[in-house]
Design an enzyme around this catalytic site. Structure first.
Site, PDB file in Angstrom:
ATOM      1  CD  GLU A   1      13.028  -2.262  -9.470  1.00 33.23           C
ATOM      2  OE1 GLU A   1      12.845  -1.287 -10.267  1.00 33.23           O
ATOM      3  OE2 GLU A   1      14.038  -2.174  -8.540  1.00 33.23           O
TER       4      GLU A   1
ATOM      5  CD  GLU B   1       1.941  11.767   5.524  1.00 35.23           C
ATOM      6  OE1 GLU B   1       2.323  12.765   6.320  1.00 35.23           O
ATOM      7  OE2 GLU B   1       2.263  11.652   4.414  1.00 35.23           O
TER       8      GLU B   1
END
Length: 269
Positions: free
Chosen positions: A79, A110
């Site tokens: 953004e 992960e």
């Protein structure tokens, strides 16, 4: 280590509650987020204070996370360019499992402590860069590996976690431990922990962008003109700042590509 994020919810028999009761319970838990964030303000301030001069010297900010934490890092990073007109290589989000993990969970991604550092090295990471590990649990191997290796190389490291005294926090220079308590649904850290992460990420990058001159007054004068709404917003900024007609303001905006450039051309940048 006592894992607050895995502790049992203070609410039970959720399936027996009404819609109103569920919504009120979630909302009451969310009210605990802002006070928890407030307690971490000194650490957030320390991170941004150290981050600003590094960015000005050509450094970058890397977010590293898995699951919800990784997605929020990527969201924040993605953004910033359209909002403040900086390059997409200034703030970079890295998620365990790669881009496909943004939409769908990648099994066991992960759990590899070495993979994240390998991925960071692809960016030719330097001493002016900063690595922020994001993990509500504070024990995600992928995230710990990133900050641990970065710190060993003299790179500034920080983390955002919702458990105190975690392995992640012990391996960074600036630990941001935002303790929001057990989740409404036990272990569902996409809720309060995720909300706290989003708030803190907003604070870090917004303050950073203001500090490096990407805002004038209170306006996003460097935003990219990616749609008509933003062109109209930029036109209003120029009208209010320079007193030009709307037609002239719009023409200059489209000609120069940003409000900031129009202001500079007019001697008010």
């Amino acid at each position: 280590m006592n894992s607050i994020t895995e502790s049992s919810s203070p609410y039970n028999n959720l399936e027996k509650l009404s819609v109103q009761e569920l919504l009120e319970g979630i909302h009451n838990e969310d009210k605990k987020v802002l006070p928890a964030v407030e307690k971490t303000m000194p650490e957030i301030e320390k991170l941004v204070t150290e981050l600003v001069p590094r960015i000005k010297k050509g450094g970058r900010l890397f977010y590293v996370g898995a699951g919800t934490s990784g997605r929020l890092g990527i969201l924040d990073a993605s953004e910033i360019p359209p909002t403040y007109g900086v390059g997409y290589d200034l703030i970079i989000g890295i998620i365990a499992g790669g881009d496909q993990a943004i939409r769908k969970a990648v099994e066991s991604a992960e759990d590899d402590e070495n993979l994240s550092w390998q991925e960071l090295q692809k960016y030719n990471i330097t001493e002016w860069d900063t690595v922020v590990g994001i993990a509500a649990s504070g024990r995600t191997p992928y995230v710990i590996g990133a900050v641990k290796n970065a710190r060993e190389q003299g790179i500034l490291t920080a983390c955002i976690t919702s458990n105190p005294g975690s392995a992640l926090a012990k391996n960074v220079d600036i630990p941001i431990e935002v303790i929001v308590g057990p989740e409404f649904v036990t272990g569902s850290t996409r809720m309060k922990s995720g909300t706290a992460q989003k708030i803190i990420l907003n604070m870090i990058t917004t303050t950073l962008m203001i500090q490096i001159g990407r805002v004038k007054g209170n306006r996003m004068v460097n935003m990219q003109l990616t749609n008509e709404k933003l062109v109209e917003r930029g036109t209003r900024m120029i009208v209010e700042e320079l007193g030009f007609s709307e037609e002239k303001a719009r023409r200059l905006l489209l000609m120069h590509g940003s409000v900031q450039k129009v202001l500079e051309e007019s001697g008010k940048g």
